[in-house]
Design a protein around this motif. Structure first.
Motif, mmCIF file in Angstrom:
data_model
loop_
_atom_site.group_PDB
_atom_site.id
_atom_site.type_symbol
_atom_site.label_atom_id
_atom_site.label_comp_id
_atom_site.label_asym_id
_atom_site.label_seq_id
_atom_site.Cartn_x
_atom_site.Cartn_y
_atom_site.Cartn_z
ATOM 1 N N MET A 1 0.838 -1.195 0.000
ATOM 2 C CA MET A 1 0.000 0.000 0.000
ATOM 3 C C MET A 1 0.872 1.244 0.000
ATOM 4 S SD MET A 1 -3.010 -0.879 2.724
ATOM 5 C CE MET A 1 -1.838 -1.302 4.014
ATOM 6 N N LYS A 2 0.546 2.205 -0.803
ATOM 7 C CA LYS A 2 1.254 3.467 -0.787
ATOM 8 C C LYS A 2 0.858 4.226 0.472
ATOM 9 C CE LYS A 2 1.488 3.915 -5.817
ATOM 10 N NZ LYS A 2 1.087 4.729 -6.977
ATOM 11 N N SER A 3 1.852 4.846 1.137
ATOM 12 C CA SER A 3 1.577 5.513 2.403
ATOM 13 C C SER A 3 0.555 6.628 2.254
ATOM 14 C CB SER A 3 2.880 6.076 2.990
ATOM 15 O OG SER A 3 3.476 6.993 2.078
ATOM 16 N N SER A 4 0.535 7.312 1.100
ATOM 17 C CA SER A 4 -0.394 8.421 0.896
ATOM 18 C C SER A 4 -1.842 7.953 0.848
ATOM 19 C CB SER A 4 -0.056 9.175 -0.394
ATOM 20 O OG SER A 4 -0.150 8.306 -1.513
ATOM 21 N N ASN A 5 -2.041 6.667 0.574
ATOM 22 C CA ASN A 5 -3.382 6.116 0.431
ATOM 23 C C ASN A 5 -3.819 5.298 1.643
ATOM 24 O OD1 ASN A 5 -5.478 6.271 -1.422
ATOM 25 N ND2 ASN A 5 -5.074 4.252 -2.280
ATOM 26 N N THR A 6 -2.882 5.058 2.551
ATOM 27 C CA THR A 6 -3.132 4.115 3.644
ATOM 28 C C THR A 6 -4.300 4.516 4.524
ATOM 29 O OG1 THR A 6 -0.796 3.490 3.703
ATOM 30 C CG2 THR A 6 -2.106 2.992 5.643
ATOM 31 N N PHE A 7 -4.306 5.755 5.033
ATOM 32 C CA PHE A 7 -5.361 6.197 5.940
ATOM 33 C C PHE A 7 -6.723 6.188 5.260
ATOM 34 C CE2 PHE A 7 -1.845 8.433 8.317
ATOM 35 C CZ PHE A 7 -1.901 7.568 9.410
ATOM 36 N N ARG A 8 -6.748 6.510 3.981
ATOM 37 C CA ARG A 8 -8.020 6.503 3.254
ATOM 38 C C ARG A 8 -8.570 5.080 3.183
ATOM 39 N NH1 ARG A 8 -7.754 9.471 -2.297
ATOM 40 N NH2 ARG A 8 -9.996 9.600 -1.933
ATOM 41 N N GLN A 9 -7.692 4.109 3.034
ATOM 42 C CA GLN A 9 -8.128 2.722 2.990
ATOM 43 C C GLN A 9 -8.629 2.277 4.364
ATOM 44 O OE1 GLN A 9 -4.674 0.724 1.453
ATOM 45 N NE2 GLN A 9 -5.164 1.195 -0.683
ATOM 46 N N PHE A 10 -7.969 2.725 5.428
ATOM 47 C CA PHE A 10 -8.410 2.396 6.783
ATOM 48 C C PHE A 10 -9.835 2.876 7.009
ATOM 49 C CE2 PHE A 10 -3.886 2.528 8.815
ATOM 50 C CZ PHE A 10 -3.526 1.438 8.049
ATOM 51 N N THR A 11 -10.057 4.163 6.755
ATOM 52 C CA THR A 11 -11.377 4.743 7.028
ATOM 53 C C THR A 11 -12.428 4.154 6.095
ATOM 54 O OG1 THR A 11 -10.894 6.638 5.570
ATOM 55 C CG2 THR A 11 -10.432 6.901 7.916
ATOM 56 N N TRP A 12 -12.036 3.865 4.851
ATOM 57 C CA TRP A 12 -12.993 3.264 3.915
ATOM 58 C C TRP A 12 -13.492 1.924 4.436
ATOM 59 C CZ3 TRP A 12 -12.960 -1.417 1.365
ATOM 60 C CH2 TRP A 12 -13.958 -1.593 0.412
ATOM 61 N N LEU A 13 -12.579 1.073 4.911
ATOM 62 C CA LEU A 13 -12.976 -0.256 5.371
ATOM 63 C C LEU A 13 -13.865 -0.167 6.611
ATOM 64 C CD1 LEU A 13 -12.850 -3.290 5.062
ATOM 65 C CD2 LEU A 13 -10.741 -3.299 6.421
ATOM 66 N N VAL A 14 -13.487 0.663 7.586
ATOM 67 C CA VAL A 14 -14.299 0.800 8.804
ATOM 68 C C VAL A 14 -15.697 1.304 8.455
ATOM 69 C CG1 VAL A 14 -14.560 2.022 10.995
ATOM 70 C CG2 VAL A 14 -12.319 1.154 10.318
ATOM 71 N N ASN A 15 -15.776 2.348 7.639
ATOM 72 C CA ASN A 15 -17.073 2.918 7.287
ATOM 73 C C ASN A 15 -17.906 1.947 6.443
ATOM 74 O OD1 ASN A 15 -17.003 5.496 8.563
ATOM 75 N ND2 ASN A 15 -15.518 6.170 7.040
ATOM 76 N N THR A 16 -17.252 1.165 5.595
ATOM 77 C CA THR A 16 -17.967 0.175 4.786
ATOM 78 C C THR A 16 -18.629 -0.878 5.680
ATOM 79 O OG1 THR A 16 -16.506 0.463 2.867
ATOM 80 C CG2 THR A 16 -17.707 -1.619 3.025
ATOM 81 N N ILE A 17 -17.895 -1.369 6.662
ATOM 82 C CA ILE A 17 -18.447 -2.387 7.568
ATOM 83 C C ILE A 17 -19.503 -1.775 8.477
ATOM 84 C CG2 ILE A 17 -17.883 -3.991 9.431
ATOM 85 C CD1 ILE A 17 -15.153 -4.396 8.105
ATOM 86 N N LEU A 18 -19.289 -0.543 8.931
ATOM 87 C CA LEU A 18 -20.282 0.124 9.781
ATOM 88 C C LEU A 18 -21.609 0.295 9.050
ATOM 89 C CD1 LEU A 18 -18.274 2.936 11.634
ATOM 90 C CD2 LEU A 18 -19.454 0.997 12.678
ATOM 91 N N ARG A 19 -21.533 0.708 7.797
ATOM 92 C CA ARG A 19 -22.763 0.914 7.022
ATOM 93 C C ARG A 19 -23.510 -0.405 6.812
ATOM 94 N NH1 ARG A 19 -19.582 4.772 4.151
ATOM 95 N NH2 ARG A 19 -18.964 3.149 2.665
ATOM 96 N N ALA A 20 -22.751 -1.474 6.563
ATOM 97 C CA ALA A 20 -23.373 -2.775 6.271
ATOM 98 C C ALA A 20 -23.771 -3.521 7.534
ATOM 99 C CB ALA A 20 -22.405 -3.631 5.455
ATOM 100 N N GLU A 21 -23.134 -3.193 8.664
ATOM 101 C CA GLU A 21 -23.293 -3.898 9.942
ATOM 102 C C GLU A 21 -22.611 -5.260 9.885
ATOM 103 O OE1 GLU A 21 -27.296 -3.973 11.367
ATOM 104 O OE2 GLU A 21 -27.432 -1.775 11.480
ATOM 105 N N LYS A 22 -22.967 -6.058 8.880
ATOM 106 C CA LYS A 22 -22.272 -7.318 8.633
ATOM 107 C C LYS A 22 -22.105 -7.489 7.132
ATOM 108 C CE LYS A 22 -23.223 -10.035 12.757
ATOM 109 N NZ LYS A 22 -23.614 -11.358 13.290
ATOM 110 N N ILE A 23 -20.920 -7.966 6.723
ATOM 111 C CA ILE A 23 -20.631 -8.057 5.299
ATOM 112 C C ILE A 23 -19.579 -9.142 5.071
ATOM 113 C CG2 ILE A 23 -18.884 -6.235 5.468
ATOM 114 C CD1 ILE A 23 -19.670 -5.333 2.660
ATOM 115 N N ASP A 24 -19.710 -9.915 3.989
ATOM 116 C CA ASP A 24 -18.725 -10.962 3.719
ATOM 117 C C ASP A 24 -17.570 -10.405 2.886
ATOM 118 O OD1 ASP A 24 -19.539 -10.957 0.978
ATOM 119 O OD2 ASP A 24 -21.113 -12.393 1.423
ATOM 120 N N PHE A 25 -16.512 -11.206 2.809
ATOM 121 C CA PHE A 25 -15.289 -10.750 2.137
ATOM 122 C C PHE A 25 -15.524 -10.509 0.651
ATOM 123 C CE2 PHE A 25 -11.223 -11.753 -0.041
ATOM 124 C CZ PHE A 25 -10.482 -10.675 0.451
ATOM 125 N N GLU A 26 -16.335 -11.334 0.009
ATOM 126 C CA GLU A 26 -16.594 -11.188 -1.426
ATOM 127 C C GLU A 26 -17.260 -9.843 -1.727
ATOM 128 O OE1 GLU A 26 -17.198 -13.911 0.354
ATOM 129 O OE2 GLU A 26 -15.575 -15.120 -0.529
#
Length: 301
Positions: A1-26
């Motif tokens: 992962m490029k360092s400039s993109n790292t934090f954006r990926q962190f927040t994207w994943l947390v917010n994606t799971i929060l919105r879905a509540e539960k979600i599979d890897f696919e």
């Protein structure tokens, strides 16, 4: 992962799971490919686990998998409204959104941030190291700044200003609050101090509204009537964490608080004009009445 993109990926994943509540890897992988954070690569399980571990290390947010292979936030309490983790996550999320909106920057109107941020790292380092700070400070009421040593106890953000709670010689060893934007100089010393082991920042400010910890003003039951549309504003953004709606009326609502009626709390009530009315206690109702009377006299001149 490029360092400039790292934090954006962190927040994207947390917010994606929060919105879905539960979600599979696919499903996560499908959403990953539909945004610009993927660096033109699919999400591998190795990368997913690396991001997941980093989120746990940095934010203390645990992403777990249940028996149905669904991922979820296992400790949602870490994202309570006043937690440091939640504040960091929201700040990074807003930062990501603003980065995406640079093309319309002239149509994004933001509030000014007061000075003092240049002292923030120095204060945090001193708190971590238990070192005193040499502080130059100028109050609005003083013509000249003064210099003092301060033992830093905690930082508090209130109305877009950072405040430092600490003990100084001028306060005779008592805790006082100092705005970072009023500091003229700030340097960390090599001198260590011993913090009171019973001190807890959240407990200290628990019964206060803002940043005025007046030991002479005790917390009490306060009831406010909020007239429409203020009642809806308070439902979406409570004045204080103790707020409870105890009665709903046609054009108003009653809200109960357990808070110390310090100067900043009184000023907030006054700021809302005729949309907030103090019902109890009678002493606070009289204080607001007297302040409004003095204001009215100014306009009558």
């Amino acid at each position: 992962m490029k360092s400039s993109n790292t934090f954006r990926q962190f927040t994207w994943l947390v917010n994606t799971i929060l919105r879905a509540e539960k979600i599979d890897f696919e499903h996560i992988c499908q959403l990953w490919l539909s945004n610009d954070l993927n660096e033109s690569r699919p999400l591998s399980r190795t990368t997913f686990y690396r991001i997941r571990q980093a989120i746990d290390d940095m934010f203390g947010i645990c992403i777990e998998c249940d028996n149905q292979h669904q991922y979820y936030i296992a400790n949602p309490e870490a994202l309570r409204d006043n937690s440091t983790q939640n504040w960091m996550l929201r700040t990074l999320t807003v930062n990501n959104i603003l980065l995406d909106g640079l093309s319309i920057k002239d149509q994004l109107l933001l509030e000014d941030i007061p000075a003092g941020l240049e002292h923030l790292q120095t204060v945090i380092n001193a708190i971590k190291d238990h070192h005193t700070l040499r502080m130059g400070y100028k109050k609005f009421s003083d013509s000249e700044p003064y210099s003092t040593l301060i033992e830093p106890y905690c930082l508090k953000l209130f109305h877009q200003r950072w405040y430092l709670l600490g003990k100084t010689e001028r306060k005779k060893g008592n805790l006082g609050v100092f705005a970072l934007d009023r500091m003229t100089k700030l340097t960390e010393t090599d001198h260590c101090f011993k913090m009171d082991p019973t001190f807890d920042a959240e407990t200290f400010f628990h019964d206060y509204f803002g940043v005025i910890p007046d030991q002479n003003v005790k917390a009490e039951r306060i009831v406010l009537r909020a007239y429409s549309p203020m009642d809806n504003y308070l439902r979406t953004l409570p004045l204080h964490h103790s707020q409870k709606e105890i009665a709903t009326e046609k054009q108003s609502a009653l809200f109960e608080y357990h808070v110390a009626p310090t100067h900043d709390f009184i000023q907030t009530i006054l700021k809302e004009g005729n949309e907030l009315e103090v019902i109890e206690p009678k002493s606070l109702r009289k204080t607001i009445h007297d302040e409004l009377t003095k204001a009215l006299k100014r306009y009558r001149k």
